[in-house]
Design a protein around this motif. Structure first.
Motif, PDB file in Angstrom:
ATOM      1  N   PRO A 380      78.967  24.314 -11.903  1.00  0.00           N
ATOM      2  CA  PRO A 380      79.869  23.965 -13.014  1.00  0.00           C
ATOM      3  C   PRO A 380      79.433  24.625 -14.312  1.00  0.00           C
ATOM      4  CG  PRO A 380      79.323  22.014 -11.725  1.00  0.00           C
ATOM      5  CD  PRO A 380      78.425  23.117 -11.227  1.00  0.00           C
ATOM      6  N   ALA A 390      86.927  23.115 -12.570  1.00  0.00           N
ATOM      7  CA  ALA A 390      87.092  22.778 -11.151  1.00  0.00           C
ATOM      8  C   ALA A 390      88.128  23.687 -10.494  1.00  0.00           C
ATOM      9  CB  ALA A 390      87.492  21.313 -11.011  1.00  0.00           C
ATOM     10  N   ARG A 393      86.600  27.334 -10.113  1.00  0.00           N
ATOM     11  CA  ARG A 393      85.543  27.404  -9.100  1.00  0.00           C
ATOM     12  C   ARG A 393      86.127  27.311  -7.698  1.00  0.00           C
ATOM     13  NH1 ARG A 393      82.527  22.753  -9.689  1.00  0.00           N
ATOM     14  NH2 ARG A 393      80.971  23.563  -8.245  1.00  0.00           N
ATOM     15  N   ARG A 394      87.066  26.390  -7.510  1.00  0.00           N
ATOM     16  CA  ARG A 394      87.684  26.225  -6.186  1.00  0.00           C
ATOM     17  C   ARG A 394      88.505  27.457  -5.803  1.00  0.00           C
ATOM     18  NH1 ARG A 394      90.827  22.435  -7.544  1.00  0.00           N
ATOM     19  NH2 ARG A 394      92.629  23.797  -7.871  1.00  0.00           N
ATOM     20  N   ARG A 423      85.089  23.011  -2.184  1.00  0.00           N
ATOM     21  CA  ARG A 423      84.873  21.869  -3.070  1.00  0.00           C
ATOM     22  C   ARG A 423      83.598  22.044  -3.892  1.00  0.00           C
ATOM     23  NH1 ARG A 423      86.466  16.559  -3.355  1.00  0.00           N
ATOM     24  NH2 ARG A 423      87.739  16.784  -1.483  1.00  0.00           N
TER      25      ARG A 423
END
Length: 565
Positions: A380, A390, A393-394, A423
């Protein structure tokens, strides 16, 4: 250029008058190299304030004509002694404003019988931070009204590592605030409104170390209009908050990518948008997270000001870099990478290679290197809003796994993907290569990269970030499947050139997107190679042999789209 200048008293330094007037700020300053830090620079500024909308060039020029004599008079009155040189902002900027300032500077230099110094406005933004920070050779992020650049010094010039491909960051924000009905400048009003906002999803566009603001501004206007017209849009506070979060995260990400590419651990901020507290907070958090140092000058040196012109002018005078009056025409399109940086040594460089050992900290992820496998973790980013972080990154983890494998199916050497956890943002790859391309640049390896990019473009997707850091070179193992054209051997016997890190890639059939891949690689050569021009020719020649000529034609258009081409 002329190196002649009036001799100053042997027992004192320089006292330089600086004049700034590229767009909205009529400013004059006196810099005394012998004064204490707090008293060294006196700045007087009279800012142009349009009654409505953005900056009107004719009105701005009229303001310069009225205000420049007054601010110069005030600055000279504050000078503690004779002036040794006159420095002025020669460009880039609005032509009518620049011509007014240039005329004033020439007249003053001739009247005072002192040297004239033509300063690049953008380089002055960078140099004031570098000099005040004490950093050796930092990556420089310029975030101003008409510009957004990431630069680093190498081989006698500031090299553009990344830049906006449409509009400057400040101008982009101003376009939204004009749409809302707010007066210029819009940045402080967005910052104020954002304090009461919540996050709503807006576009996020990073292409290597380049970025684009047009899409996010259109989406912001649509979101605001939807709510205003009784639909499902967002409040103006929510839009302002989200604009800041996305736009400044884009700038922070490309700054981190530049740190990763060059190996530098120093970042300097310049430009008027740098006055925004949220942007400075993001950059500081990013640097803290990766163990780098960050410096932002005092706000009076971030916005357009003559102080930075005077300070850089003094450095140029010391280097003998003055200009004859008859050669001092202004240049509205004066790019920072056109400036011969006479006041710095040729041996200085933003590019610093370090032995990363078994753990490499890239721009997006930490990479653990084992004997046979590599584990990549997209941790993160604390500077980004959690929802945005989020999502990125995903999505990037999924794309990297899919496109790495797809490239391999089309004959491009890439690592085998062993495992993926979207995830957690974790990928496990085959270990490939023995070094990054940036450390082992040769013409044939660069030609290999061109062939590989041509192969994936023919297959209908882009890499997204093909820098010299995202190419591995090393011994061959078993050949990948298919794709004979992309499997041509390097001149070094038994070697292979691998593409890695497809996290910014995507499927597309647009020649513009393919051209951006080539543009990103070109810029990375400029920041890491001693013979960038020759390598670039090799790269483009190799692409022309196997790729679509329309992509190279579009590349010329893309290059001309950068600010002040």
């Amino acid at each position: 250029m002329s190196s002649e200048r009036r001799t100053t008293d042997a027992d004192r330094g320089l006292r330089v008058l600086g004049i700034e007037g590229t767009a909205w700020a009529a400013s004059a300053a006196v810099y005394d190299t012998d004064a204490s830090d707090s008293d060294a620079v006196f700045i007087e500024t009279d800012a142009y304030q349009p009654e409505s909308g953005g900056i009107h060039p004719r009105e701005a020029a009229e303001h310069m004509s009225d205000a420049i004599p007054e601010v110069v008079e005030t600055a000279l009155a504050a000078a503690d002694g004779e002036i040794d040189a006159v420095a002025f902002s020669r460009g880039p900027g609005l032509g009518p404003c620049l011509r007014t300032v240039g005329t004033a500077a020439r007249a003053l230099a001739q009247t005072l019988d002192v040297p004239l110094v033509g300063v690049n406005h953008m380089v002055a933004h960078l140099e004031i931070g570098r000099q005040q920070s004490g950093f050796d050779s930092p990556v420089c992020l310029n975030a101003s009204g008409a510009n957004a650049h990431v630069l680093g010094y190498r081989n006698g010039r500031y090299r553009v590592l990344g830049e906006t491909m449409d509009t400057g960051v400040g101008n982009a924000i101003d376009k939204f605030t004009r749409h809302v009905g707010w007066s210029h400048p819009g940045g402080p009003k967005v910052e104020e409104a954002a304090r009461d906002g919540e996050y709503t999803e807006l576009p996020y566009v990073v292409k290597g170390m380049d970025f684009s603001f047009s899409g996010i501004m259109s989406a912001a206007k649509d979101a605001y209009d939807g709510r205003r017209n009784g639909g499902d849009g967002a409040t103006v506070e929510d839009v302002c908050f989200s604009l800041q979060e996305n736009v400044f995260a884009m700038l922070t990400e490309v700054a981190e990518r530049a740190l990763s590419l060059t190996g530098s651990d120093e970042l300097v901020l310049g430009g008027g948008v740098g006055q925004n507290a949220r942007l400075r907070e993001m950059l500081r958090e990013m640097c803290d997270q990766r163990g780098a140092e960050f410096y932002a000058p005092d706000p009076r040196f971030l916005r357009d000001n003559a102080g930075m012109i005077a300070v850089l002018g003094a450095e140029m005078v010391r280097a003998g870099d003055t200009i004859a009056v008859e050669e001092s025409a202004v240049d509205p399109n004066f790019r920072p990478d056109q400036v011969d940086v006479s006041w710095r040594g040729d041996d200085e460089s933003v590019a610093v290679w370090r032995d990363d050992g078994s753990e490499v900290k890239g721009a997006e992820a930490t990479v653990e290197i084992g004997d046979q496998r590599v584990t990549k973790r997209r941790l993160p980013k604390s500077y980004r809003h959690p929802d945005l972080d989020a999502r990125l990154r995903r999505d990037r983890t999924v794309l990297e796994a899919r496109l790495t494998s797809e490239a391999r199916r089309h004959g491009v050497p890439t690592p085998v993907v062993y495992d993926v956890d979207p995830r957690e943002g974790v990928l496990v790859f085959e270990r490939v290569g023995e070094a990054d391309l940036r450390e082992e640049l040769t013409p044939e390896r660069v030609r290999d990269v061109a062939r590989h990019l041509a192969a994936i473009h023919a297959a209908g997707f882009v890499h997204g970030d093909p820098t010299t850091r995202n190419v591995r070179v090393g011994r061959r193992s078993a050949p990948p499947q298919g794709g004979a054209d992309s499997e041509r051997r390097s001149s070094e016997q038994g070697e292979r050139t691998y593409l890695i890190d497809f996290g910014l890639g995507y499927n597309t059939d647009d020649a513009e997107d393919y051209a951006m891949d080539l543009h990103v690689f070109d810029q990375s050569l400029a920041g890491t190679a001693d013979d960038a021009a020759a390598l670039r020719r090799e790269f483009e020649d190799a692409y022309a042999e196997v790729g679509d000529s329309a992509v190279l034609e579009r590349l010329r258009e893309v290059e001309g789209r950068g600010r002040y081409q």
